[in-house]
Design a protein around this motif. Structure first.
Motif, PDB file in Angstrom:
ATOM      1  N   LYS A  51      -0.602 -21.496  26.023  1.00  0.00           N
ATOM      2  CA  LYS A  51      -1.119 -22.719  26.651  1.00  0.00           C
ATOM      3  C   LYS A  51      -0.720 -23.939  25.832  1.00  0.00           C
ATOM      4  CE  LYS A  51      -4.853 -20.518  29.026  1.00  0.00           C
ATOM      5  NZ  LYS A  51      -6.003 -19.701  28.743  1.00  0.00           N
ATOM      6  N   GLY A  52      -0.142 -24.917  26.517  1.00  0.00           N
ATOM      7  CA  GLY A  52       0.266 -26.159  25.875  1.00  0.00           C
ATOM      8  C   GLY A  52       1.601 -26.100  25.159  1.00  0.00           C
ATOM      9  N   MET A  53       2.302 -24.967  25.243  1.00  0.00           N
ATOM     10  CA  MET A  53       3.590 -24.817  24.569  1.00  0.00           C
ATOM     11  C   MET A  53       4.665 -24.485  25.599  1.00  0.00           C
ATOM     12  SD  MET A  53       2.929 -25.153  21.260  1.00  0.00           S
ATOM     13  CE  MET A  53       4.135 -24.299  20.293  1.00  0.00           C
ATOM     14  N   PRO A  54       5.929 -24.758  25.300  1.00  0.00           N
ATOM     15  CA  PRO A  54       7.002 -24.418  26.249  1.00  0.00           C
ATOM     16  C   PRO A  54       7.231 -22.908  26.302  1.00  0.00           C
ATOM     17  CG  PRO A  54       7.917 -25.293  24.220  1.00  0.00           C
ATOM     18  CD  PRO A  54       6.423 -25.439  24.112  1.00  0.00           C
ATOM     19  N   GLU A  55       7.878 -22.457  27.367  1.00  0.00           N
ATOM     20  CA  GLU A  55       8.228 -21.040  27.500  1.00  0.00           C
ATOM     21  C   GLU A  55       9.301 -20.680  26.486  1.00  0.00           C
ATOM     22  OE1 GLU A  55       9.437 -20.111  31.489  1.00  0.00           O
ATOM     23  OE2 GLU A  55       7.455 -20.588  32.306  1.00  0.00           O
ATOM     24  N   ILE A  56       9.207 -19.463  25.962  1.00  0.00           N
ATOM     25  CA  ILE A  56      10.188 -18.958  25.003  1.00  0.00           C
ATOM     26  C   ILE A  56      10.670 -17.604  25.502  1.00  0.00           C
ATOM     27  CG2 ILE A  56      10.528 -18.121  22.639  1.00  0.00           C
ATOM     28  CD1 ILE A  56       8.351 -20.140  21.788  1.00  0.00           C
ATOM     29  N   VAL A  57      11.979 -17.419  25.517  1.00  0.00           N
ATOM     30  CA  VAL A  57      12.562 -16.135  25.889  1.00  0.00           C
ATOM     31  C   VAL A  57      12.957 -15.426  24.599  1.00  0.00           C
ATOM     32  CG1 VAL A  57      14.421 -14.952  27.108  1.00  0.00           C
ATOM     33  CG2 VAL A  57      13.429 -17.033  28.083  1.00  0.00           C
ATOM     34  N   GLN A  63      17.902  -3.222  15.938  1.00  0.00           N
ATOM     35  CA  GLN A  63      16.889  -2.217  15.627  1.00  0.00           C
ATOM     36  C   GLN A  63      17.458  -1.230  14.628  1.00  0.00           C
ATOM     37  OE1 GLN A  63      16.094   0.436  19.070  1.00  0.00           O
ATOM     38  NE2 GLN A  63      17.243  -1.072  20.245  1.00  0.00           N
ATOM     39  N   TYR A  64      16.670  -0.956  13.618  1.00  0.00           N
ATOM     40  CA  TYR A  64      17.032  -0.012  12.569  1.00  0.00           C
ATOM     41  C   TYR A  64      15.951   1.065  12.607  1.00  0.00           C
ATOM     42  CZ  TYR A  64      19.887  -3.960  11.194  1.00  0.00           C
ATOM     43  OH  TYR A  64      20.795  -4.995  11.205  1.00  0.00           O
ATOM     44  N   PRO A  65      16.281   2.233  13.181  1.00  0.00           N
ATOM     45  CA  PRO A  65      15.257   3.241  13.461  1.00  0.00           C
ATOM     46  C   PRO A  65      14.219   3.450  12.369  1.00  0.00           C
ATOM     47  CG  PRO A  65      17.331   3.966  14.331  1.00  0.00           C
ATOM     48  CD  PRO A  65      17.606   2.692  13.555  1.00  0.00           C
ATOM     49  N   HIS A  66      13.021   3.241  12.830  1.00  0.00           N
ATOM     50  CA  HIS A  66      11.772   3.469  12.110  1.00  0.00           C
ATOM     51  C   HIS A  66      11.518   2.486  10.974  1.00  0.00           C
ATOM     52  CE1 HIS A  66      12.660   7.851  13.457  1.00  0.00           C
ATOM     53  NE2 HIS A  66      12.526   7.031  14.476  1.00  0.00           N
ATOM     54  N   ASN A  67      12.402   1.495  10.753  1.00  0.00           N
ATOM     55  CA  ASN A  67      12.232   0.550   9.641  1.00  0.00           C
ATOM     56  C   ASN A  67      12.129  -0.917  10.034  1.00  0.00           C
ATOM     57  OD1 ASN A  67      12.419   2.503   7.532  1.00  0.00           O
ATOM     58  ND2 ASN A  67      14.615   2.577   7.873  1.00  0.00           N
ATOM     59  N   LYS A  68      12.919  -1.314  11.042  1.00  0.00           N
ATOM     60  CA  LYS A  68      12.983  -2.751  11.322  1.00  0.00           C
ATOM     61  C   LYS A  68      13.369  -2.992  12.775  1.00  0.00           C
ATOM     62  CE  LYS A  68      16.279  -5.379   9.256  1.00  0.00           C
ATOM     63  NZ  LYS A  68      16.919  -6.281   8.290  1.00  0.00           N
ATOM     64  N   VAL A  69      12.689  -4.002  13.378  1.00  0.00           N
ATOM     65  CA  VAL A  69      12.991  -4.458  14.731  1.00  0.00           C
ATOM     66  C   VAL A  69      13.152  -5.966  14.661  1.00  0.00           C
ATOM     67  CG1 VAL A  69      12.135  -4.647  17.096  1.00  0.00           C
ATOM     68  CG2 VAL A  69      11.636  -2.583  15.766  1.00  0.00           C
ATOM     69  N   VAL A  70      14.270  -6.475  15.183  1.00  0.00           N
ATOM     70  CA  VAL A  70      14.548  -7.910  15.145  1.00  0.00           C
ATOM     71  C   VAL A  70      14.603  -8.453  16.573  1.00  0.00           C
ATOM     72  CG1 VAL A  70      16.134  -9.720  14.379  1.00  0.00           C
ATOM     73  CG2 VAL A  70      15.902  -7.620  13.025  1.00  0.00           C
ATOM     74  N   LEU A  71      13.726  -9.416  16.836  1.00  0.00           N
ATOM     75  CA  LEU A  71      13.753 -10.166  18.088  1.00  0.00           C
ATOM     76  C   LEU A  71      14.272 -11.553  17.771  1.00  0.00           C
ATOM     77  CD1 LEU A  71      10.185  -9.264  19.391  1.00  0.00           C
ATOM     78  CD2 LEU A  71      12.319  -8.376  20.277  1.00  0.00           C
ATOM     79  N   GLY A  72      14.954 -12.146  18.726  1.00  0.00           N
ATOM     80  CA  GLY A  72      15.453 -13.493  18.508  1.00  0.00           C
ATOM     81  C   GLY A  72      15.346 -14.316  19.762  1.00  0.00           C
ATOM     82  N   ALA A  73      15.399 -15.624  19.579  1.00  0.00           N
ATOM     83  CA  ALA A  73      15.373 -16.533  20.721  1.00  0.00           C
ATOM     84  C   ALA A  73      16.636 -16.321  21.542  1.00  0.00           C
ATOM     85  CB  ALA A  73      15.286 -17.978  20.244  1.00  0.00           C
ATOM     86  N   ALA A  74      16.474 -16.264  22.846  1.00  0.00           N
ATOM     87  CA  ALA A  74      17.632 -16.094  23.729  1.00  0.00           C
ATOM     88  C   ALA A  74      18.381 -17.408  23.896  1.00  0.00           C
ATOM     89  CB  ALA A  74      17.184 -15.548  25.086  1.00  0.00           C
ATOM     90  N   SER A  75      17.765 -18.512  23.523  1.00  0.00           N
ATOM     91  CA  SER A  75      18.376 -19.828  23.657  1.00  0.00           C
ATOM     92  C   SER A  75      18.777 -20.362  22.286  1.00  0.00           C
ATOM     93  CB  SER A  75      17.369 -20.787  24.303  1.00  0.00           C
ATOM     94  OG  SER A  75      17.770 -22.121  24.137  1.00  0.00           O
TER      95      SER A  75
END
Length: 130
Positions: A51-57, A63-75
């Protein structure tokens, strides 16, 4: 800008936490209560808004199995990553934390530091409930 959440101990195997995080639809369960929008775009992308913030994709970037997951901005407008680190402690116990890294001008950094810190804190707290 680099913001790191507190480390949280989960009574779950690292593989189970990793599998949960690489399925982007599960992020809806981690979102704060003030989420005004959450929509799956495809198997590795979702859009959300607080609420009150812009949409973020967000897009599953690495992905590094069982150790690390990286998400990033699509824009490229707001370039950042959100990385979940998962460290196995025992067979059914792991430690997790989130790291937000973004490249923002100083003014933007000042404006978003508080909301981003609260956001990753909520995601971390909600991970302990999965």
């Amino acid at each position: 800008m680099n913001i790191e959440s507190k480390k949280t101990i989960l009574n779950k195997p690292a593989k189970e936490v990793f599998d949960f995080l690489i399925d982007v639809k599960n992020f809806e369960k981690l979102m704060p209560e003030n989420t005004s929008k959450f929509e799956i775009l495809d198997s590795d992308r979702f859009v959300f808004a607080l609420k009150g913030m812009p949409e973020i994709v967000l897009k599953l970037k690495e992905q590094y199995p069982h150790n690390k997951v990286v998400l990033g901005a699509a824009s490229d407008k707001l370039p950042f990553t959100l990385t979940a680190h998962i460290n196995e402690i025992e067979d059914n116990k792991c430690e997790t934390n989130l790291v937000f890294e973004g490249d923002f001008n100083p003014m933007m950094g000042m404006m978003i530091k508080g909301p981003i810190t609260n956001f990753i804190g909520t995601l971390t707290d909600n991970m302990s409930k999965i």
